[in-house]
Design a protein around this motif. Structure first.
Motif, PDB file in Angstrom:
ATOM      1  N   ASN A1734       0.824  -1.216   0.000  1.00 54.97           N
ATOM      2  CA  ASN A1734       0.000   0.000   0.000  1.00 54.97           C
ATOM      3  C   ASN A1734       0.858   1.266   0.000  1.00 54.97           C
ATOM      4  O   ASN A1734       0.525   2.251  -0.670  1.00 54.97           O
ATOM      5  N   ILE A1737       2.308   1.559  -3.634  1.00 55.71           N
ATOM      6  CA  ILE A1737       1.363   1.886  -4.708  1.00 55.71           C
ATOM      7  C   ILE A1737       0.919   3.339  -4.629  1.00 55.71           C
ATOM      8  O   ILE A1737       0.550   3.950  -5.649  1.00 55.71           O
ATOM      9  N   TYR A1907      -3.263  -1.803  -8.838  1.00 55.64           N
ATOM     10  CA  TYR A1907      -3.748  -2.011  -7.479  1.00 55.64           C
ATOM     11  C   TYR A1907      -4.775  -3.138  -7.441  1.00 55.64           C
ATOM     12  O   TYR A1907      -4.733  -3.998  -6.550  1.00 55.64           O
TER      13      TYR A1907
END
Length: 1956
Positions: A1734, A1737, A1907
């Protein structure tokens, strides 16, 4: 006193540049305070750092500072003067202190001088500094004169140190003397220093006493080089140099560098010496070179040059006189001139014909001088044609060409520019293949177009824009008018003669898949024509192959020649297109030939179809004659035209069948030959005469004929013929229902369905030849291995059975023949040798030498900690005089457990003696053990028992036993059941003797008495006559005459204090025999258990096997070929530091890893160190621990240790060659340690034959920066004195601070420091092309010998293999057939015992380097150079471009291009399996994938290269097939197989979505489509994945046995080997295809870490997202959609069976990285991976942010290849992306909401929906940017309203338009690929849309997709991580090879968790 007055006031008086302050301080030194030093007595000097010096000063001053540190303690004043001299030199070199670090250094040194001045002055022993230095100088010089004549090694270090001091003091004394005035300088005691640093040969006057200088061959070579009689201009040169030789003369004539001259002088002397000794029949002291020695070198050095002159029709410049002495001198001059040119050529060494051009002119100048054509007037000095300044050759000859190379390479922009815009090494070199090269003139005209670098496009931009005027601006400083006038003049010159860029030469590397067809057009033509012929035959429904000769059928089959004409036209057009940008360097004849080929091909392309259509079925028939075998035969006009068309191939068939004719035509310069070869091949210098012998042609032709017949028969039977009938039926049906009429409105037949069915079959047809090659490779390679004895000794049990044959095999192969001269040695044939009579003396001598070598091998095992001390005792053979009598004491491990077995047999035996002895003799080792134990017991009793009575008793008992054995009554006379009791007592006795404790005297007596009692009382059934006699003598009080009359009887035997000699004498031989006897008595291990280490077992088994293989006879060391090893090193690990061993950030520490992976080795190491655990190690032990760990990783120290085994082996073999039997029996180690003279002689021979150079390119920079690696490299040189290190030194130019100067420097270790030996200035940075070949190239000038072994940093060597090197070198000598130029070696992969991935890679690599290369070398004759450790013919390759190619990007796989180059230049490459070198491989999936990506990139660049093109066009048909399928063909076939899967799925999807398949099935016209689909699905993937593994299985079977091979194969499949190889297939195809299409090939460092680490999810995603995950998701979506749509009318199970292989492929590509990721299912790491993902990204990219930190940076890097891709490649990328839109088109018509509407409106509405989705995404993103920071509530309400709006829209559509849930799923399946297609199109259009909203939206959309894919991949992994059993299962299968060895993996993984 005048002398004192002049010198004393200031030591700075030697310099006129020092400051006044310094002078004043010295003038007042009597009143000056001593700072903090009050007395010189207490002064303890600290060494001044002599290593960290400014680069610009280092080479000039370091030696002074080092000597100062050496003598500081004994002679402080002289040390101070040396430092001051260093300061003066430094100041003279850089007065302004402008160099980097110079000011700081001078300040520090001056402070030290000020500190030392007062104290050292008071310690001076003489009245002046001059006398002080002279005194020390004389002292050390006298030491040298006294001990210099000693050739031993005892004082070698002291002599080296003294020579170093004398050299320095000479310079210091000279400077001081000059400064002191005429009186001091007139002292002629000081002469020029006679000592200097040397490499191998101390050629200075004082070096004649070195052992190597005493060799007669060295003396002869030196005498030849120093013969300058009759040389012109000698008077001019010798007045400056008293010791003058031919090289000095060449230097003065042509202005070569001093370092280059010194280097090549030694080089040539060593070459001459080695050739001379082999040529000389009488190796006695002689100063004359052997006849023919120079002729051999002349042929080798100048064969390429003379062929080049012949090719260009120029007369060569080598002129030799008729008189022999003068001719010898001329030959040496020519060879020396070439070596000097080569040694200073730098990067030009990659351009052999360029060097030939330079040599051609310089040799002409040389000849002119020698012939007296050059006359000098009085006072005039000679000047070469190109100028006479210092370093003129470098500056005026090498540098101009180097500048061209460098500027052209800069245009490459790291592989991002088109190859057609810049010239690489090959282009620049091939310019010299044309006579036009002589337009350059001599000296070369730098105004020639060859030196013009700017491309035509740049010239136009310069004229239009006028932007490139930097140099002009710099000149505009004083007079603008003057500058303007100069510019006008220059413009006028340019108008007169405009320089133009020559462009590419002979070849242009276009980035196109058409290269595959163009290079191998004959193969593709054959496959295409064969396919067409088989389809025609299948359409005619032939029942017999003979029916194809029926005229109508034959005429249809002959229609393939129309296709052939079309293919030739395509080839001719491609030749023009691909060579268009090289037209400026092509001659007119070649241009005309290309045009003529196109015209002729067009004529045939037009004629053949016309004749076929006009005359088809119009025959002319001839009636047969009576009795003719042929019936009536008919022909048409078309058939006659075809016959005429084929006549051109008749000549090619003749040339193919008789290769000698073709070879002559291609290599001859006659007009007829040129005319015959003009049409077929372009006139190029390379690629001519590559034909093999007739026998070789027959072998590889038969191989390929059988293979092609098998392939075509299979294809016809199972691929082509089954599809003919279904095709007919489909065509008859027609189109009844077709749903795509809006897209294809004019479709009237089922051609699309036919294409969908046939396309996968055709792709399989073009691919499956690779599978057939794998099958034949396994069969033929296996047979070849069996015939050559491979795997005869696979286990220790087999070695035990054959061990008695090893000495004879060793003698026949590894010991020089005692009678034959070395040049008459034949290849050893073991069967032949077995039947030859071997004299008894030879056999005994062979036994002795085998014992010595065997013991040294076992000793090396112990030094490597592979075996324990106990195993050493069990495995070594006793070296004693018994060997000379033929009695062999075999190793105890062979005899172990035999004595207990024999005792158990005898204990309960009932029968005759003969039966017992027969049972014992059945096992020869059992008999030997019993015999040796009996003899050993007698020997021990003989030396232990000294009492007269006791000795007579024992002698009598022994006589009784032996008499019983002779009478065959042993079983009858003795109770054998008591043998076990006797065995126990013997053990007790020997153990007491081994301990040797005097306190145990009574115990020894007791045991002896017990033994006597057991033998005489319990074993002898009838009692002992000897004992009875003793007893009877004692009872009769001596009245009875007996054997014991003359002794005084004791009441009890052995009771007397003098009856036994205990402890035994302290003798090594006695102790060794006793210990051996104890081992025989006690060891119960079997031979199969010793040694326990798997590597030791394997190495011993292979060594034993190799002795029975086909191996040349060994020459003596003195007569063997010399060789070098070259190892390139950049920044790889040298040796683990203590900190690195224990460091453990997020992985386990190295020491923990080593402890658990090598537990046995660690125990052996601790035993060697004499401690029980690592904590008890002292500092020395800790240093040893670093070595121990480093030797088990892929480090430089491991590689160097392995290569230095060559030196050790040569010394051992030289000792065996020189020593007599008595000397050998003393032991090699003992003699080497005790005899310095002999040891020096052995070192000299080893140095003469072997050199190891490590090219540590960064060593200089590391030393300057204080990098610990520099010290570690120095420690390696100190440990191995024969090791040399070459590095590149970079320094600032003192004349131009913006410019760098580069040097190639060679150093060795002297007195604990790195001592510079040679320094050769370079024209610029050597790193122009690929790094590794450039690194090798700069260091290759320092190698020596006739052979060169290239060794990588991940390789190792072993002593037992190094012993066979002199045998291997014999392969270079002339034999039947061609003399090989590269010798391929077998590799042992030592990294395959940890994880299953390492296991897979080990087997894969082992199969390639064994069975694969075995077949390539013989019979295919197509082996190339696939990387190290191949052995090169060094002289051949140094005259032909080196051992690799270095052009940027195109030569990414640099090693194989050396093989290509060698083959194109008619070099022969062989492969030999009797010797092996260790090699490490990558062990983690990410490392393996990076390696596979690099190799795939390299293969894609090879396809574009001229080398592959020329090999493909110039080989005959069958060798061309071998070349294709063993190089780029494997990768292209892999690409076809993957493309076949896509073609199959999209074809099936077309049938389903268009409604064709449903219509066909409903009408029940085609019943076998399912079987066809099943065959297609399996053939497109499974065959390539499994059948290509057959060679691996076959190799395992050869070396381990077929049962073990089957077991390993099954275990590999259970460990998911199919998953691994399938995943690797995706890596290969992705990088191979992408690189051909877009470029982007680059070196990918894999790292050689020893720790198997856990890779984060982010790292895996970055590495595999585009290569695997995207393709896996695409295949998965296709499979799901296929299943959903066709489920309504077709059985689901049938679909699963058809597509199971593709399901496996897609799931493998998606989840294999996580399956093979250590701790991949550990929950704690899953949590960390999610957080890291996370963060990654969402992180914004930018300048300086690496791709592992931000998704945005990674995304830009991932599409870097597209930025520089051409629009043609971009267009292909866009066209490929259209498949997603067509896929969407077919899918939307199957929505329930669409109903029966098939209009375009439905498709348009689907795009409206996509646009709305994109708008929503953009709106959310805009809202996030504007509202998320300050208006969180508003932003959330905004998102909620959008969400509710979408839900409301869906509900409304469901009620109004009947939108179903299935429609939503189908829409997702349709729109997701469409979105990805839009992203791909956006990336392709990046140059047009970058900077616009569209580009930002493309990036946003791509981020959302990445994602989403990450979440989809992460979800199942996280779910599985909840189950503990999954992690346990993964660890078990991933590390099962380690668990099977009882290694501890869990502690490693647990340690990783602690540091998370």
């Amino acid at each position: 006193m005048a002398e004192i007055v002049v010198v004393e006031p200031s030591i700075a008086s030697t310099s006129n540049t020092n400051t006044a302050n310094h002078n004043n301080n010295n003038n007042n030194n009597e009143t000056k305070p001593f700072y903090t030093i009050t007395s010189g007595r207490d002064y303890v000097p600290e060494p001044f750092d002599s290593e960290k010096l400014p680069v610009t000063l280092k080479s000039e001053i370091q030696r002074f500072l080092r000597v100062a540190n050496l003598i500081d303690a004994q002679e402080p004043r002289v040390a101070c003067l040396c430092r001051f001299h260093a300061f003066v030199v430094a100041h003279d070199l850089d007065r302004n202190s402008s160099g980097r670090g110079v000011r700081q250094f001078k300040t520090a040194l001056l402070q030290r001088l000020e500190q030392d001045e007062e104290v050292t002055y008071r310690k001076r022993k003489e009245k002046s500094d001059v006398r002080e230095v002279r005194r020390v100088y004389r002292k050390y010089k006298e030491y040298i004169l006294k001990h210099g004549g000693e050739s031993g090694l005892g004082n070698r270090d002291s002599l080296n140190r003294a020579r170093q001091i004398v050299d320095v003091l000479y310079e210091v004394l000279n400077t001081l003397s000059k400064a002191a005035g005429t009186q001091a300088h007139a002292d002629n005691d000081v002469k020029r220093s006679e000592f200097y640093d040397y490499n191998i040969l101390p050629l200075y006057q004082g070096g004649v006493h070195h052992a190597i200088m005493q060799l007669p061959e060295i003396k002869a070579a030196i005498a030849a080089v120093r013969n300058i009689e009759g040389i012109p201009f000698i008077e001019e040169f010798t007045k400056h140099a008293p010791h003058f030789d031919l090289f000095d003369w060449l230097q003065h004539c042509f202005r070569f560098q001093q370092g280059n001259v010194a280097n090549q002088r030694e080089h040539l002397i060593l070459l001459l010496a080695n050739v001379h000794i082999r040529r000389s029949n009488k190796p006695t002291n002689t100063s004359k070179l052997a006849d023919g020695a120079l002729d051999d070198l002349m042929k080798k050095f100048f064969k390429n040059y003379t062929e080049w002159c012949k090719f260009l029709e120029k007369k060569n410049s080598i002129r030799l006189p008729f008189s022999e002495p003068e001719a010898q001198q001329y030959k040496l001059l020519y060879i020396g001139l070439y070596l000097l040119i080569w040694g200073e050529a730098a990067n030009l060494r990659f351009m052999p014909e360029c060097l030939a051009y330079i040599f051609h002119h310089m040799a002409h100048d040389l000849h002119s001088m020698l012939m007296g054509a050059t006359i000098l007037s009085a006072g005039e000095s000679f000047m070469p044609a190109y100028g006479g300044g210092p370093e003129a050759f470098l500056n005026d000859v090498v540098t101009p060409i180097y500048n061209v190379i460098q500027k052209e390479a800069l245009k490459n922009q790291n592989g991002m520019t088109d190859y057609s815009t810049w010239r690489n090494y090959d282009d620049l070199n091939e310019f010299f293949w044309s006579p036009d090269c002589f337009q350059l003139g001599w000296p070369m005209d730098t105004k020639h177009d060859y030196f013009y670098v700017q491309s035509p496009e740049d010239t136009k931009s310069k004229k239009n824009k006028g932007s490139d005027k930097l140099k002009t601006d710099k000149r505009k400083e004083n007079n603008d008018e003057e500058v303007q006038l100069k510019e006008d003049d220059e413009s006028n010159v340019e108008e007169k003669k405009e320089q133009t860029w020559l462009g590419k030469t002979n070849f242009v590397e276009f980035r196109s898949f058409w290269h595959v067809f163009r290079s191998f057009d004959r193969m593709w033509a054959f496959l295409i024509l064969s396919l067409q012929a088989m389809i025609i035959m299948a359409c005619h429904d032939l029942e017999s192959p003979l029916q194809m000769f029926d005229t109508p059928i034959l005429e249809d089959i002959m229609s393939i020649f129309i296709t052939s004409a079309v293919l030739k036209l395509v080839q001719a057009v491609l030749d023009i297109v691909f060579t268009w940008k090289a037209r400026s360097t092509m001659d007119n004849t070649r241009t005309r030939k290309h045009t003529l080929k196109v015209v002729i091909a067009m004529i045939w392309t037009i004629m053949l179809p016309i004749f076929y259509s006009k005359t088809r079925r119009k025959y002319t028939c001839n009636s047969p004659n009576y009795g003719s075998w042929f019936g009536e035969w008919c022909y048409s006009s078309y058939m006659l035209v075809v016959a005429f068309y084929l006549m051109s191939n008749a000549v090619n068939m003749i040339l193919f069948s008789v290769p000698a004719i073709g070879r002559y035509i291609e290599t001859s310069n006659s007009r007829i030959s040129s005319l015959l070869s003009w049409w077929t091949q372009p006139r190029l210098y390379v690629g001519r005469g590559m034909q093999e012998s007739q026998y070789s042609l027959l072998k590889y032709s038969l191989f390929w004929i059988l293979l092609l017949l098998s392939k075509l028969a299979f294809s016809y039977t199972f691929e082509i013929k089954p599809l003919i009938q279904p095709t007919r039926e489909i065509m008859r049906i027609g189109i009844s229902k077709y749903d795509w009429r809006e897209l294809f409105p004019r479709v009237k037949n089922n051609a699309g369905a036919i294409a969908a069915i046939w396309a996968p079959v055709i792709m399989v047809y073009f691919m499956d030849t690779q599978i057939w090659y794998s099958i034949f490779c396994a069969v033929f390679g296996g047979l070849y291995g069996i015939l050559h004895h491979l795997g005869e000794i696979r286990t220790l049990g087999m070695m035990r059975d054959r061990f008695q044959d090893l000495p004879l095999a060793f003698m026949n192969s590894l010991i020089p023949h005692p009678t034959k001269t070395d040049k008459h040695l034949n290849r050893k044939s073991f069967l032949k040798e077995m039947f030859q009579k071997v004299s008894e003396r030879q056999m005994r001598n062979g036994l002795v030498k085998f014992t010595v070598v065997w013991n040294e091998i076992i000793k090396s095992f112990r030094e490597e900690d592979l075996i324990s001390n106990r195993e050493v005792e069990l495995m070594k053979m006793p070296l004693s005089s018994e060997l000379l009598s033929g009695l062999v004491r075999w190793p105890v491990f062979l005899l172990a457990h035999q004595l207990p077995l024999a005792l158990s047999i005898a204990k309960d035996f009932v029968g005759e003696d003969a039966s017992l002895f027969k049972r014992i003799r059945r096992d020869v080792y059992m008999y030997i053990t019993v015999q040796e134990c009996y003899d050993s017991l007698k020997y021990i009793l003989d030396i232990l028992v000294v009492g007269d009575l006791e000795r007579r008793v024992i002698s009598g008992i022994v006589d009784e036993i032996e008499e019983s054995i002779r009478r065959s009554t042993f079983v009858k006379d003795f109770n054998l059941s008591e043998l076990l009791a006797l065995h126990t007592k013997c053990i007790d006795l020997v153990e007491l003797l081994v301990e040797g404790n005097e306190e145990h005297y009574t115990k020894v007596v007791k045991v002896l008495q017990d033994i006597l009692e057991i033998v005489t009382t319990e074993m002898m059934r009838n009692g002992s006559r000897t004992v009875e006699a003793v007893n009877g003598y004692q009872q009769t009080d001596g009245c009875l005459k007996t054997y014991f009359d003359d002794v005084e009887p004791d009441p009890q035997l052995f009771a007397s204090r003098h009856s036994i000699h205990f402890p035994l004498p302290d003798s090594d031989s006695i102790n060794e025999k006793i210990k051996r006897f104890l081992l025989l008595l006690t060891v119960k291990d079997t031979a199969m258990d010793i040694p326990s280490n798997l590597d030791a077992r394997m190495r011993l088994s292979f060594f034993a096997t190799s002795l029975f293989m086909d191996i040349p006879r060994a020459p003596k060391v003195r007569n063997m070929l010399s060789f070098s090893v070259l190892t390139p090193h950049l920044m790889e690990e040298v040796k683990f530091s203590t900190k690195e061993l224990h460091a453990s950030d997020d992985n386990c520490s190295i020491d923990l890893y080593m402890k658990n992976i090598f537990p046995d080795d660690l125990v052996h190491f601790l035993e060697r160190m004499g401690v029980e655990n690592l904590e008890d190690l002292d500092p020395h032990g800790k240093e040893q621990l670093r070595d121990w760990a480093s030797f088990r990783a892929q480090t430089l120290s491991r590689t160097v240790r392995g290569m230095m085994y060559y030196h050790k082996a040569l010394k051992l073999q030289a000792f065996l060659d020189m020593a007599e039997d008595d000397d050998i029996l003393q032991g090699y180690d003992a003699i080497e340690r005790g005899n310095d003279t002999l040891s020096a002689q052995l070192d000299a021979l080893a140095d003469l034959k072997f050199t190891h150079v490590v090219s540590c390119q960064m060593f200089g920079t590391q030393k300057t920066s204080g990098d610990p690696q520099a010290q570690e490299i120095l420690e390696l040189m100190i440990r191995y004195p024969s090791l040399r290190v070459a590095y590149v030194e970079e320094r600032d130019d003192p004349n131009d601070v913006t410019r760098k100067i580069y040097f190639s420097v060679l150093v060795k270790a002297v007195n604990g420091f790195d001592q510079e030996i040679y320094r050769v200035k370079l024209p610029g940075s050597p790193n122009i092309g690929e790094g590794k070949p450039e690194n090798q190239n700069h260091a290759i000038i320092f190698t020596r010998g006739e052979a060169l072994q290239a060794i990588d940093m991940n390789q190792d060597n072993y002593l037992e293999e190094a012993i066979k090197m002199r045998n291997l070198l014999q392969e270079f000598l002339p034999r039947l057939g061609k003399r090989p130029k590269i010798l391929g070696l077998r590799e042992h992969i030592f990294t395959g015992s940890v994880s299953c991935l390492a296991w897979f890679m080990s087997y894969q690599e082992s199969s390639f380097v064994t069975i694969g290369q075995r077949l390539l070398a013989n019979p295919l004759r197509i082996r190339f150079h696939y990387g190290h450790p191949d052995l090169f013919d060094r002289i051949f390759h140094l005259t032909r471009g080196g051992i690799s190619k270095a052009s940027k990007t195109i030569n990414l796989s640099e090693d194989i291009f050396a093989g290509y180059n060698t083959t194109l230049r008619r070099g022969h490459i062989t492969y030999h399996e009797y010797i092996q070198v260790g090699k490490g491989r990558d062990v983690s999936l990410n490392q393996i994938s990076k390696f596979e990506a690099k190799v795939a990139n390299g293969n894609s660049e090879q396809i574009l290269s001229r080398d592959i093109y020329r090999l493909g066009r110039r080989f005959d048909f069958f060798r061309m097939l071998s070349c294709y399928f063993t190089t780029v063909g494997f990768y292209f076939s892999s690409l076809i197989s993957v493309m076949g899967i896509y073609v199959f799925l999209y074809g099936q999807l077309y049938l389903v979505l268009s409604g064709l398949e449903k219509a066909l099935l409903l009408e029940a016209k085609v019943h076998n489509i399912q079987s066809i689909e099943t065959a297609l699905a399996s053939q497109s993937f499974i065959q390539l994945g499994l059948l290509t593994g057959l060679p691996m299985v076959m190799e395992i079977a050869l070396e381990k046995g077929f049962l073990n091979a089957l077991k390993d194969f099954v275990l590999m499949q259970l460990h998911f080997a199919a998953v691994f190889f399938t995943f690797s297939l995706g890596t290969k195809t992705h990088y191979f295809g992408r690189t051909i299409l877009h470029g982007g090939a680059k070196y990918r460092p894999t790292g050689r870490k020893v720790v198997v680490f856990h890779a984060s999810f982010t790292e895996n995603y970055r590495l595999y997202s585009r290569s695997h995950f995207m393709k896996g998701f695409e295949l998965l979506l296709l499979l799901i959609v296929h299943d959903i749509i066709r489920r309504a009318y077709k059985n689901h199970m049938t679909y699963v069976l058809i597509t199971c292989a593709i399901w496996f492929l897609s799931l493998t590509w998606l989840f294999a990285p996580f399956l093979f990721n250590p701790s991949g299912f550990d929950w704690s790491k899953i949590v960390d991976d999610w957080k890291d993902w996370n963060k990654w990204i969402k992180q914004q990219g930018g300048i300086g942010i690496q791709q592992d930190k931000s998704w945005q940076s990674w995304w830009y890097d991932e599409q870097e290849h597209l930025r520089h891709s051409g629009w043609g490649s971009r267009l292909i990328e866009i066209l490929l992306s259209l498949r997603f839109f067509i896929y969407q088109y077919g899918l939307v018509y199957h929505l329930d909401i669409a109903g029966t509407n098939k209009t375009v409106a439905v498709y348009v509405l689907s795009w409206v929906v996509i646009v709305m989705i994109l708008i929503l995404i953009k709106v959310v993103n805009v809202g996030k940017n504007y509202l998320s920071d300050n208006h969180q509530l508003s932003f959330r309400l905004f998102k909620a309203s959008l969400f509710l709006s979408v839900i409301a829209t869906i509900i409304t559509l469901s009620y109004i338009c009947r939108l179903s849930v299935t429609d939503l799923i189908v829409c997702c399946l349709a729109f997701l690929p469409t979105g990805w297609g839009l992203i791909l199109v956006g990336q392709a259009f990046r140059p047009l849309i970058q900077g616009t909203v569209l580009w930002k939206f493309t990036r946003l959309f791509a981020q959302a997709y990445d994602y989403g894919m990450g979440v989809i991949l992460f979800t199942p992994i996280a779910c599985l991580a909840w189950l503990p059993i999954v992690e346990t299962f993964q660890t078990q299968f991933l590390f099962n090879p380690a668990f099977s060895r009882r290694l501890q993996i869990k502690p490693i993984l647990k340690s990783k968790k602690k540091h998370i």
